[in-house]
Design an enzyme around this catalytic site. Structure first.
Site, PDB file in Angstrom:
ATOM      1  N   VAL A  43       0.887  -1.164   0.000  1.00 40.23           N
ATOM      2  CA  VAL A  43       0.000   0.000   0.000  1.00 40.23           C
ATOM      3  C   VAL A  43       0.921   1.210   0.000  1.00 40.23           C
ATOM      4  O   VAL A  43       1.724   1.393   0.914  1.00 40.23           O
ATOM      5  CB  VAL A  43      -0.937   0.018   1.226  1.00 40.23           C
ATOM      6  N   VAL A  45       1.244   5.478  -1.331  1.00 43.09           N
ATOM      7  CA  VAL A  45       0.683   6.704  -1.888  1.00 43.09           C
ATOM      8  C   VAL A  45       1.826   7.716  -1.953  1.00 43.09           C
ATOM      9  O   VAL A  45       2.581   7.868  -0.984  1.00 43.09           O
ATOM     10  CB  VAL A  45      -0.473   7.248  -1.011  1.00 43.09           C
ATOM     11  N   GLY A  51      -2.622  11.964   3.128  1.00 42.95           N
ATOM     12  CA  GLY A  51      -3.493  12.806   3.938  1.00 42.95           C
ATOM     13  C   GLY A  51      -4.758  13.232   3.227  1.00 42.95           C
ATOM     14  O   GLY A  51      -5.522  14.040   3.742  1.00 42.95           O
ATOM     15  N   GLY A  53      -6.994  10.828   1.976  1.00 43.22           N
ATOM     16  CA  GLY A  53      -7.936   9.711   2.003  1.00 43.22           C
ATOM     17  C   GLY A  53      -7.674   8.631   0.972  1.00 43.22           C
ATOM     18  O   GLY A  53      -8.417   7.652   0.904  1.00 43.22           O
ATOM     19  N   GLY A  55      -5.056   6.483   0.740  1.00 39.99           N
ATOM     20  CA  GLY A  55      -4.631   5.259   1.411  1.00 39.99           C
ATOM     21  C   GLY A  55      -5.805   4.547   2.063  1.00 39.99           C
ATOM     22  O   GLY A  55      -5.902   3.317   2.027  1.00 39.99           O
ATOM     23  N   LYS A  56      -6.728   5.291   2.634  1.00 41.42           N
ATOM     24  CA  LYS A  56      -7.924   4.708   3.239  1.00 41.42           C
ATOM     25  C   LYS A  56      -8.772   4.029   2.169  1.00 41.42           C
ATOM     26  O   LYS A  56      -9.252   2.907   2.370  1.00 41.42           O
ATOM     27  CB  LYS A  56      -8.740   5.771   3.965  1.00 41.42           C
ATOM     28  N   TYR A  88      -3.109   1.684  10.190  1.00 42.17           N
ATOM     29  CA  TYR A  88      -3.701   0.354  10.055  1.00 42.17           C
ATOM     30  C   TYR A  88      -4.533  -0.034  11.278  1.00 42.17           C
ATOM     31  O   TYR A  88      -5.476  -0.813  11.153  1.00 42.17           O
ATOM     32  CB  TYR A  88      -2.627  -0.689   9.762  1.00 42.17           C
TER      33      TYR A  88
END
Length: 113
Positions: A43, A45, A51, A53, A55-56, A88
């Site tokens: 994962v 970015v 910051g 969103g 990665g979410k 996480y």
């Protein structure tokens, strides 16, 4: 791209790429047996997009894939980069130390004799 990297990506169970105006800004993938054991890998970015969103969203999609694919209860593992543990933990991942020890081995390809 190196041959081993192409093979690694091609053998992922699931992968996704996030683009902005045609440029890759994030990615994530899953490796494992496709039934019971899943490992979230890579994962990532780009720093200038962190910051926001992304990665979410990547992690949500990876977890949704696992939940919709697993044969029953599934073990989902990952190694968090130092300083990213809290990210996480928001998804329910826990550091089980000292009860469990995360371990790994880096092994080189065998050479012909």
């Amino acid at each position: 791209m190196q041959r081993w990297l192409k093979m690694s990506l091609a053998n992922s169970l699931y992968s996704l790429v996030v683009q902005n105006e045609g440029n890759v800004v994030g990615m994530g993938r899953i490796v494992g047996d496709g039934a019971m054991y899943f490992y979230i890998q890579d994962v990532a970015v780009l720093p200038e997009y962190q910051g926001k969103g992304i990665g979410k969203q990547i992690t949500d999609k990876l977890l949704a894939y696992i939940q919709n694919t697993c044969a029953g209860p599934a073990f989902v593992g990952l190694f968090a980069a130092q300083g990213k543990e809290e990210f996480y933990q928001r998804f329910g991942f826990m550091d089980h130390s000292p009860d469990m020890t995360g371990m790994f081995l880096v092994m080189e390809k065998a050479t012909s004799l």
